[in-house]
Design a protein around this motif. Structure first.
Motif: not given
Length: 480
Positions: A301-304, A410-411, A309-311
């Motif tokens: 997975l990309d860090q973005d 949606g993520q 997802a964390t936000e």
């Protein structure tokens, strides 16, 4: 002035016109008016509303009650359906009914055991009063009669049904969801094909001789995979015994990858069942190999995506679910089934799917945050599961799967992708060793080998990108 207050003051002044009291007090029409809540001046300082602690006084519990005795029964000539939507709560309430007294006692006992909130208790009591005020020993309460009345009053149907089921006076007359779904899936099929497919689907759900019941999701997938082809065959054939091997080959030629393997698995199961029950003469899928399932190369997975997802995880429950998937690679089913007893904060241990693992400092902080929120939000719940919501807190079962999936809807970094990325990260960091992956995450040997091969391919690709000249070097007879 507020018309309600003006009418009250005019009546208290001896019947003066509305609004005249304020004019007499000031001598002239006021250019402004001080607003206040309606009839606030009528409230006495010594009224019960001003007594401190009056709301905290617990209401006395209902007296213990049991099932009413049935000495004799007057049989009825016919059964008439009851309409609870026409119940008049101001005239038809009978609190002396022994069935209602028994129901209220059972509701109180269940509410104490499950930790029902005050609003849920009142809603259940009101619903039971509507349903059982005129109940007799011969009456049966049907779901189709209760649901319209309680839903119109915004009363809880599920908790009321639990009490009625405990009393033994409730019958759920709703058609099973599986029957309604299967009826829709069979629509448009030829009669002969329809009979075989229906018998096969029900055998998958209920089991048959030498056939174990399958998961309902597996049945959905297999029937949906076959439906388009069965509709085309229904235009030409009346029965599955007319389907030839050439018809099956024509369908398989237009499918590739997992679509072909999934269709062939469902078709083999259907035709094997029909051959066993002797509704067809030969199995057209016999001898056709499914082959190995094609697995693609999984990328990190990309860090973005992980940051997004964390936000999106803004609540304590969402952060806990995200942590369990991204740090401990826990599946959604394992997260749903986690119990409070699986968390050992003193010894820093967490048990997921029967495997105990240590708790790091980050996991410890997230768990403390969630447990503090859970204790404050639902202090009296009897649900033993670690993760609960406002619906499951009133019961003892796990929360629904939708409750977990909607947090990251949606993520790009879903719970499943986060779980896979965590296992792939472990394989890349500690080397593509299947034994290590199986020991850390409790993976199946085949799954661990697949992750190791995927990590080995990613490492080889990364090495080639770092040294592209090595790919063009000439090789000798005995190797590089």
């Amino acid at each position: 002035m507020c018309w309600q207050q003006a009418a009250y003051e005019s009546k208290a002044a001896g019947g003066l016109p509305r609004g005249a009291v304020s004019v007499l007090e000031s001598g002239e029409r006021l250019p402004f008016q001080q607003l206040f809540f309606d009839r606030m001046k009528r409230r006495r300082p010594d009224s019960p509303d001003h007594e401190r602690g009056w709301r905290s006084r617990p209401k006395p519990p209902p007296p213990p009650a049991a099932r009413p005795a049935e000495w004799w029964i007057q049989l009825r000539l016919f059964e008439a359906p009851r309409d609870f939507t026409r119940f008049d709560e101001s005239a038809n309430v009978d609190l002396a009914n022994p069935w209602l007294s028994w129901a209220l006692y059972l509701a109180y006992r269940r509410g104490e055991a499950r930790g029902w909130r005050r609003g849920v208790r009142f809603a259940v009591q009101r619903a039971l009063t509507i349903v059982l005020s005129r109940h007799t020993c011969l009456d049966i309460v049907y779901y189709s009669q209760v649901f319209p009345a309680l839903r119109a009053l915004d009363l809880t149907v599920e908790r009321t049904v639990e009490v009625l089921q405990e009393m033994g006076v409730f019958v759920d007359d709703r058609p099973p969801a599986f029957d309604r779904w299967l009826e829709a899936r069979l629509e448009g099929l030829a009669s002969g094909i329809r009979d075989d497919v229906e018998a096969w689907a029900r055998a998958l759900r209920d089991g048959a001789p030498r056939m174990k019941p399958r998961n309902i999701k597996s049945i959905w997938i297999q029937v949906n995979r076959l439906r388009p082809t069965l509709l085309r065959w229904s235009d030409r054939y009346d029965h599955l015994r007319e389907v030839t091997r050439e018809d099956l080959a024509a369908v398989l030629d237009g499918l590739q990858g997992f679509h072909r393997s999934n269709f062939l698995v469902a078709a083999r199961s259907l035709f094997a069942f029909c051959r066993k029950r002797r509704s067809i003469f030969r199995n057209p899928t016999r001898g056709i190999r499914i082959g190995q399932h094609p697995y693609g190369l999984i990328q990190r997975l990309d860090q973005d995506d992980i940051d997004q997802a964390t936000e999106a995880a803004t609540t304590p429950a969402a952060r806990l679910v995200l942590m369990l998937a991204a740090v401990h690679a826990a599946r959604t089913g394992a997260i749903r089934s986690l119990l409070l007893d699986d968390v050992d904060l003193g010894n820093r241990r967490l048990t997921i799917a029967g495997r105990t693992r240590p708790i790091d400092e980050f996991t410890h902080q997230i768990l403390l945050e969630w447990l503090d929120y859970r204790r404050t939000r639902w202090p009296n719940t009897a649900n033993p599961h670690l993760l609960i919501n406002r619906l499951s807190a009133l019961d003892t079962g796990p929360a629904s799967k939708i409750y977990f999936s909607k947090k990251l809807r949606g993520q790009a970094a879903t719970l499943e992708r986060l779980r896979v990325d965590r296992q792939l990260e472990e394989a890349l960091a500690h080397g593509p060793d299947p034994l290590h992956l199986a020991a850390v995450f409790g993976l199946d040997p085949k799954t661990a080998i697949r992750y190791a091969e995927n990590a080995r391919a990613l490492l080889a690709t990364a090495a080639e990108e770092q040294d592209p000249a090595s790919r063009d070097e000439p090789k000798g007879r005995n190797g590089p």
